[in-house]
Enzyme design. Structure first.
Site, mmCIF file in Angstrom:
data_model
loop_
_atom_site.group_PDB
_atom_site.id
_atom_site.type_symbol
_atom_site.label_atom_id
_atom_site.label_comp_id
_atom_site.label_asym_id
_atom_site.label_seq_id
_atom_site.Cartn_x
_atom_site.Cartn_y
_atom_site.Cartn_z
ATOM 1 N N GLU A 289 0.831 -1.207 0.000
ATOM 2 C CA GLU A 289 0.000 0.000 0.000
ATOM 3 C C GLU A 289 0.866 1.259 0.000
ATOM 4 O O GLU A 289 0.450 2.312 -0.473
ATOM 5 C CB GLU A 289 -0.917 -0.014 1.227
ATOM 6 C CG GLU A 289 -2.309 0.492 0.937
ATOM 7 C CD GLU A 289 -3.277 0.268 2.082
ATOM 8 O OE1 GLU A 289 -4.019 -0.734 2.021
ATOM 9 O OE2 GLU A 289 -3.304 1.061 3.036
ATOM 10 N N HIS A 318 6.818 -27.317 0.946
ATOM 11 C CA HIS A 318 6.062 -28.399 0.322
ATOM 12 C C HIS A 318 4.896 -27.860 -0.498
ATOM 13 O O HIS A 318 3.920 -28.565 -0.738
ATOM 14 C CB HIS A 318 5.582 -29.372 1.404
ATOM 15 C CG HIS A 318 6.716 -29.865 2.252
ATOM 16 N ND1 HIS A 318 7.480 -30.957 1.914
ATOM 17 C CD2 HIS A 318 7.273 -29.343 3.376
ATOM 18 C CE1 HIS A 318 8.432 -31.117 2.812
ATOM 19 N NE2 HIS A 318 8.340 -30.144 3.710
ATOM 20 N N LYS A 432 -13.088 2.610 -1.719
ATOM 21 C CA LYS A 432 -13.991 2.963 -0.611
ATOM 22 C C LYS A 432 -15.103 3.872 -1.128
ATOM 23 O O LYS A 432 -16.272 3.712 -0.766
ATOM 24 C CB LYS A 432 -13.218 3.708 0.484
ATOM 25 C CG LYS A 432 -12.372 2.830 1.392
ATOM 26 C CD LYS A 432 -11.779 3.648 2.540
ATOM 27 C CE LYS A 432 -10.887 2.807 3.433
ATOM 28 N NZ LYS A 432 -10.322 3.525 4.567
HETATM 29 O O1 PA5 Z 1 -3.280 1.510 5.953
HETATM 30 C C1 PA5 Z 1 -4.310 2.055 5.601
HETATM 31 O O2 PA5 Z 1 -4.382 3.281 5.427
HETATM 32 C C2 PA5 Z 1 -5.584 1.260 5.368
HETATM 33 O O3 PA5 Z 1 -5.348 -0.100 5.329
HETATM 34 C C3 PA5 Z 1 -6.545 1.537 6.509
HETATM 35 O O4 PA5 Z 1 -5.974 1.181 7.729
HETATM 36 C C4 PA5 Z 1 -7.858 0.786 6.323
HETATM 37 O O5 PA5 Z 1 -8.410 1.060 5.067
HETATM 38 C C5 PA5 Z 1 -8.854 1.208 7.410
HETATM 39 O O6 PA5 Z 1 -8.989 2.613 7.387
HETATM 40 P P1 PA5 Z 1 -9.449 3.422 8.651
HETATM 41 O O7 PA5 Z 1 -8.612 3.035 9.803
HETATM 42 O O8 PA5 Z 1 -9.283 4.844 8.267
HETATM 43 O O9 PA5 Z 1 -10.883 3.070 8.873
#
Ligand code: PA5
Length: 465
Positions: A289, A318, A432
């Site tokens: 990410e 394996h 989202k």
């Molecule tokens: O690392 C990130 O930004 C995302 O994985 C968020 O943690 C995830 O989408 C959840 O978002 P939030 O904590 O704002 O609800």
């Protein structure tokens, strides 16, 4: 002294031939690396303050003690960066069958982190927890992620039905941005207990904030030691901007070269300790990410990123190892190893007349797993497949804190090398927003129309059976 070693030997051309990095390539990266190190030092990166926030750890430990005393199940309602760190800490530092243990020796309530909204999973969870003795920790930085908010509503409703509108409030702790988001407003108006996620810390860099610390402390993990290990690693990274003196900088440089110069656009993290299996899962999100970006900082289309994968030693020897050894030269493997396990399991001698059985007797499972890791490392190296290893003395609070922080710093440096913003996630936000539109959230009507337009049924390339 952390005694954690990041071993890059098998990434070098001397070991793996044409697929390895040469001294000349490292020298050529020098100026860019120095600039990356400077940029990270100068950026006010919120996650770098976390290891030093012992005041927050005191506050969390206090709340955790109170929760431990009054509940027997603790549910983390989060997803992605609001859940993966909790899972990684739990498997790394708690008993492998923690929820199955009687209490004591179990140190706190049973822990559940569903990290998904699958209806069967959530309904099943409600079947196994006793709502009279359960605390739900709703964790969301933005305070608006549909998965987390919908689960919050489901669990809140179940609590209200069981305990009534007043008492249900004591069963919910909300961890969210200190100022922003509707959930913060709900905390203020409805009196739920709450903890802050600093505004300048993104989800995937938040494991050492209240996000990861509360469930860790509730299950008996020493969160002060966890932060101590991370703080030591932070000091180590601040001390030097030289490649071979700063493990996170070296990790970033070598993986960047692996990707850009050697075409290894897949990085497999392969722990040889069951306890570290979910660290690989947490890292997968962190690396993907943060670095997977369409445009660089100048707005140029780059489609950057190295795809992180996870495997587990010895299990995946394996399963996928055959591909790693003899398949395409597109991968680099990062082993996670521990010198010491918490227990030693001897293999009893038996069947002296059967050579294929007898040789194992008198050894230990500890020796066997170590031998298998060494064997796999050598097999990869001999096949010209680059690999490196992060070697921990053991999986304890300090070393795990240091490991997670090392990988966060490596990601921050790598972001600079790729010249991308490692701290946003526009792709995730796009997904989202489409969901908000489809679920009827005000302000997202255009997104709904976009999805509906794009998903008009087309039977041309569908196989029906
Ligand atoms: O690392 C990130 O930004 C995302 O994985 C968020 O943690 C995830 O989408 C959840 O978002 P939030 O904590 O704002 O609800």
């Amino acid at each position: 002294m952390l005694n954690l070693r990041y071993d890059f030997n098998n990434l070098m051309a001397e070991r793996v031939g044409e697929h390895g990095v040469t001294d000349a390539e490292l020298r050529a990266l020098g100026p860019k690396l120095a600039a990356a190190a400077d940029a990270v030092e100068k950026s006010p990166l919120g996650f770098r303050k976390l290891p030093h926030n012992t005041k927050l750890a005191d506050e969390v430990a206090l709340l955790a003690g109170e929760i431990q005393a009054r509940c027997d199940s603790f549910v983390v309602v989060g997803i992605g960066g609001s859940a993966l760190g909790n899972i990684a800490l739990h498997s790394a530092l708690n008993h492998p069958e923690y929820n199955q243990l009687p209490r004591p020796p179990r140190r706190g309530p049973r822990l559940f982190v569903p990290d998904n909204i699958d209806p069967d999973r959530i309904a099943a969870l409600l079947e196994v927890v006793d709502l009279d003795n359960t605390v739900f920790n709703v964790v969301t930085k933005s305070g608006g992620t549909a998965e987390i908010i919908s689960e919050f509503l489901v669990f809140r409703d179940a609590l209200i039905k069981k305990l009534g509108p007043e008492r249900h409030v004591e069963r919910i702790v909300i961890t969210t941005d200190p100022e922003r988001g509707e959930l913060r407003e709900i905390v203020k108006r409805f009196g739920y207990a709450s903890l802050p996620i600093p505004s300048d810390v993104g989800g995937r860099f938040s494991v050492l904030s209240a996000v990861g610390l509360l469930s860790a402390a509730v299950t008996g993990i020493d969160i002060h030691k966890l932060l101590k290990g991370a703080a030591e690693m932070d000091a180590r990274c601040r001390k030097s901007k030289k490649l071979w003196e700063n493990p996170a900088l070296a990790g970033a440089a070598l993986h960047y070269l692996m990707d850009k110069a050697k075409g290894k656009n897949i990085q497999v993290m392969m722990p040889y300790a069951h306890a570290l299996r979910d660290v690989a899962d947490w890292f997968r999100q962190l690396w993907a990410e943060s670095l997977g970006k369409r445009v660089d900082r100048a707005g140029k289309t780059v489609h950057a990123g190295q795809t992180p994968e996870k495997a587990l030693g010895v299990t995946d020897q394996h399963s996928v190892l055959q591909l790693y050894l003899e398949g395409p030269f597109d991968k680099v493997v990062t082993f996670l190893t521990v010198e010491e396990f918490h227990t030693t399991v001897p293999v009893p001698p038996a069947f002296p007349n059967f050579e294929g059985v007898k040789y194992l007797g008198g050894h230990t499972l500890n020796e066997l797993i170590r031998a298998e890791q060494r064997g796999t490392e050598l097999a990869l190296t001999q096949s010209g497949k680059p690999n490196c290893a992060i070697r921990l003395p053991r999986a304890d609070e300090e070393t795990v804190g240091a490991l997670l922080y090392l990988l966060e710093m490596q990601t921050a440096y790598a972001g600079e090398l790729y010249n991308i913003n490692a701290f946003d996630q526009p792709g995730v936000e796009l997904g989202k927003n489409f969901t908000y539109g489809l679920m009827g959230r005000k302000g997202y009507e255009a997104k709904r129309r976009e999805v509906e337009q794009a998903s008009k049924p087309n039977s041309q390339w569908v196989v029906n059976t």
